[in-house]
Design a protein around this motif. Structure first.
Motif, PDB file in Angstrom:
ATOM      1  N   UNK A  69       3.418   1.560  -9.763  1.00 13.77           N
ATOM      2  CA  UNK A  69       3.208   0.114  -9.599  1.00 13.77           C
ATOM      3  C   UNK A  69       4.318  -0.535  -8.780  1.00 13.77           C
ATOM      4  N   UNK A  70       5.540  -0.058  -8.952  1.00 13.27           N
ATOM      5  CA  UNK A  70       6.653  -0.617  -8.185  1.00 13.27           C
ATOM      6  C   UNK A  70       6.473  -0.304  -6.696  1.00 13.27           C
ATOM      7  N   UNK A  71       6.046   0.918  -6.404  1.00 13.00           N
ATOM      8  CA  UNK A  71       5.863   1.315  -5.005  1.00 13.00           C
ATOM      9  C   UNK A  71       4.692   0.551  -4.383  1.00 13.00           C
ATOM     10  N   UNK A  72       3.624   0.430  -5.159  1.00  8.72           N
ATOM     11  CA  UNK A  72       2.450  -0.292  -4.678  1.00  8.72           C
ATOM     12  C   UNK A  72       2.802  -1.755  -4.367  1.00  8.72           C
ATOM     13  N   UNK A  73       3.563  -2.382  -5.267  1.00 16.77           N
ATOM     14  CA  UNK A  73       3.944  -3.784  -5.062  1.00 16.77           C
ATOM     15  C   UNK A  73       4.784  -3.906  -3.790  1.00 16.77           C
ATOM     16  N   UNK A  74       5.685  -2.968  -3.577  1.00 17.54           N
ATOM     17  CA  UNK A  74       6.543  -3.019  -2.393  1.00 17.54           C
ATOM     18  C   UNK A  74       5.706  -2.898  -1.112  1.00 17.54           C
ATOM     19  N   UNK A  75       4.806  -1.935  -1.109  1.00 15.95           N
ATOM     20  CA  UNK A  75       4.015  -1.705   0.103  1.00 15.95           C
ATOM     21  C   UNK A  75       3.112  -2.893   0.382  1.00 15.95           C
ATOM     22  N   UNK A  76       2.417  -3.399  -0.653  1.00 17.42           N
ATOM     23  CA  UNK A  76       1.452  -4.479  -0.408  1.00 17.42           C
ATOM     24  C   UNK A  76       2.167  -5.784  -0.035  1.00 17.42           C
ATOM     25  N   UNK A  77       3.413  -5.944  -0.438  1.00 18.02           N
ATOM     26  CA  UNK A  77       4.159  -7.128  -0.046  1.00 18.02           C
ATOM     27  C   UNK A  77       4.603  -7.072   1.426  1.00 18.02           C
ATOM     28  N   UNK A  78       4.936  -5.872   1.879  1.00 10.87           N
ATOM     29  CA  UNK A  78       5.529  -5.762   3.210  1.00 10.87           C
ATOM     30  C   UNK A  78       4.568  -5.330   4.311  1.00 10.87           C
ATOM     31  N   UNK A  79       3.372  -4.855   3.951  1.00  9.07           N
ATOM     32  CA  UNK A  79       2.457  -4.329   4.973  1.00  9.07           C
ATOM     33  C   UNK A  79       1.622  -5.443   5.581  1.00  9.07           C
ATOM     34  N   UNK A  80       1.042  -5.152   6.745  1.00 10.28           N
ATOM     35  CA  UNK A  80       0.130  -6.095   7.425  1.00 10.28           C
ATOM     36  C   UNK A  80      -1.303  -5.634   7.185  1.00 10.28           C
ATOM     37  N   UNK A  81      -2.191  -6.588   6.880  1.00 13.27           N
ATOM     38  CA  UNK A  81      -3.586  -6.228   6.615  1.00 13.27           C
ATOM     39  C   UNK A  81      -4.221  -5.602   7.852  1.00 13.27           C
ATOM     40  N   UNK A  82      -5.305  -4.816   7.628  1.00 10.26           N
ATOM     41  CA  UNK A  82      -5.945  -4.048   8.698  1.00 10.26           C
ATOM     42  C   UNK A  82      -6.309  -4.930   9.892  1.00 10.26           C
ATOM     43  N   UNK A  83      -6.832  -6.123   9.590  1.00  8.12           N
ATOM     44  CA  UNK A  83      -7.263  -6.995  10.674  1.00  8.12           C
ATOM     45  C   UNK A  83      -6.237  -8.084  10.951  1.00  8.12           C
ATOM     46  N   UNK A  84      -4.986  -7.890  10.453  1.00 12.47           N
ATOM     47  CA  UNK A  84      -3.961  -8.944  10.543  1.00 12.47           C
ATOM     48  C   UNK A  84      -3.171  -8.890  11.831  1.00 12.47           C
TER      49      UNK A  84
END
Ligand SMILES: *Cc1c(COP(=O)(O)O)cnc(C)c1O
Length: 480
Positions: A465-480
């Protein structure tokens, strides 16, 4: 079975199917951008293309890039023209510090080293990842899409992937490594890359823990729905494809197709040696593939006794082989099962629950037609390093030493040349090399200032969950 006409028509469409039989087929562009298949399986080509003997004979006088185009074109199909593929190969392999790209070095009458470490980050992973970075860029521009690469590394994949992707548009990379379990050179090669699209994460846990988290993210709909997540681990087909090339390159220089050649491969995730298996399926006369393991010997137990059961990981001087669950082994199991996706899916699901799998004698027998395995303990590894230096003046790294030691123990006809894949530059593991030989290899000039550079890295607990939260906070959405 592939028909003969395919040899005459290498442009036949190539489709990629899942080893677990439950995902729609993809073309080469799609499979390059995909990670795991939606059914949890790995993508493989729908059949193994064949090269004619004459094509292999011709390779003896071709450059590395030219061999690469001949070997990869059947897998790429018409997704890239021959000219486009050639340009990408020239660009990728132009970054290598040796004109031969992967030079062969003779050790004695029977033994050779294939030096795969002349790329930017000093390990064989560059051979595939330099090309993969360029393929990503090309395909993302075509699709106007943003890609999030998530990977786990036992050291060398991470630095090679980061070098290949740093600063590229439309892609972010999140690389997990086991905190404190990789060499200082390996760590710095990742953490000193300060490009904003690069995210280094040190996980409190082992490589297998990190890899399990990445696999879980590929199956997590909350993540997959928003982001286009891709892999740079050897679950990515394009990576394996690029590694098939040097088997042809080396063997053609040693007399193939008129002479058989054996290879010894220091093995972790079973990616590199699986590429050798593919080369053999394509028609390269491979006498034997020696699967060399260290004391983390699940593959050795599997191939010798059918016992594929995961133990805990023992840290060694060859950290890129400190792996208990070898993802690419599933690709071989799929072939050994007669390419039956349902059977492979059932087998892998059972393994994921019990961490234990028994391989039937008929399947082992099929594997034994080409694979042999050897387990190399730390003393034999050290001995191989000091011997290579005393007998042939070659300073070799611990992974290469395991390959060489296995090559010398394997029961192979003395008239057959054995090529050990030299997977890392000795300077990448200088402490271990110094312990074995008394010599401390210098860093090559191009990374001589590595220890003066600034580092950036986030530390996270070994918790999904910690890794998932980090990635989803810092990544750009597919169409972003
Ligand atoms: C990755 C790596 C290996 C293992 O290769 P696999 O494809 O995972 O089997 C061996 N040696 C070195 C130096 C590596 O970086």
């Amino acid at each position: 079975m592939p028909s003969d006409s395919e040899a005459a028509n290498p442009l036949a469409i190539m489709e990629y199917i899942s080893t677990r039989g439950g995902a729609a087929p993809l073309d080469f562009e799609q499979v390059t951008l995909a990670g795991l298949a939606g059914d949890g399986g790995l993508y493989v080509p729908s059949h193994w293309p064949k090269l004619a003997e004459g094509d292999i004979a011709d390779m003896a006088s071709l450059s590395y890039s030219e061999v690469a185009v001949r070997v990869m074109k059947p897998f790429v199909g018409d997704v890239l023209s021959e000219g486009e593929l050639r340009d990408l190969c020239d660009k990728a392999y132009g970054r290598f510090a040796h004109k031969a790209v992967t030079p062969l070095v003779q050790l004695d009458g029977q033994h050779w080293l294939l030096e795969l470490f002349h790329g930017p980050t000093l390990a064989f992973k560059d051979v595939a990842l330099q090309l993969l970075g360029l393929l990503f860029e090309k395909f993302l521009a075509r699709q106007d899409k943003h890609l999030t690469v998530v990977g786990a590394t036992s050291g060398d994949t991470g630095s090679a992937a980061i070098d290949a992707l740093a600063g590229r548009e439309k892609v972010d990379i999140f690389m997990l490594h086991p905190d404190g379990r990789i060499s200082d050179v390996q760590r710095r090669q990742m953490t000193t890359v300060l490009a904003p699209n690069v995210h280094n994460i040190a996980i409190n846990g082992s490589f297998d823990d990190a890899q399990a988290m990445v696999k879980r993210m590929f199956a997590d709909e909350q993540v997959m729905d928003r982001f286009a997540i891709s892999a740079v681990n050897s679950i990515n087909w394009a990576r394996l494809m690029a590694q098939i090339v040097y088997y042809f390159y080396a063997a053609s220089r040693l007399g193939a197709p008129h002479r058989k050649v054996a290879f010894s491969v220091p093995t972790g995730n079973f990616g590199d040696v699986f590429a050798g298996y593919v080369a053999a399926q394509m028609g390269l006369p491979v006498e034997r593939l020696v699967v060399a393991t260290n004391v983390n010997d699940i593959l050795h137990r599997a191939l010798r006794k059918g016992d594929y059961s995961a133990d805990t990981v023992t840290p060694t001087a060859a950290p890129s082989m400190d792996i208990q669950i070898s993802s690419n082994f599933e690709r071989l199991l799929f072939d050994l099962e007669g390419r039956d996706g349902a059977k492979t899916a059932a087998r892998m699901k059972a393994f994921e629950e019990s961490r234990d799998m028994q391989i039937a004698p008929e399947m082992l027998e099929k594997a034994a037609a080409i694979f042999t395995s050897e387990r190399v303990d730390p003393d034999s590894m050290t001995l191989a390093m000091s011997q290579a230096q005393e007998d042939s003046g070659q300073v070799i790294d611990p992974h290469t030493a395991i390959g060489l030691s296995a090559a010398r123990s394997a029961d192979i006809d003395p008239s057959v040349p054995i090529v050990t894949l030299a997977t890392a530059h000795p300077a990448k593991f200088r402490d271990a090399v110094e312990r074995a030989t008394g010599m401390r290899p210098a860093l090559p000039r191009r990374i001589g200032d590595l220890f003066d550079r600034e580092e950036a890295c986030d530390k996270l607990p070994g918790d999904y969950d910690a890794v998932k939260a980090f990635v989803t906070t810092h990544a750009t959405a597919a169409n972003g």
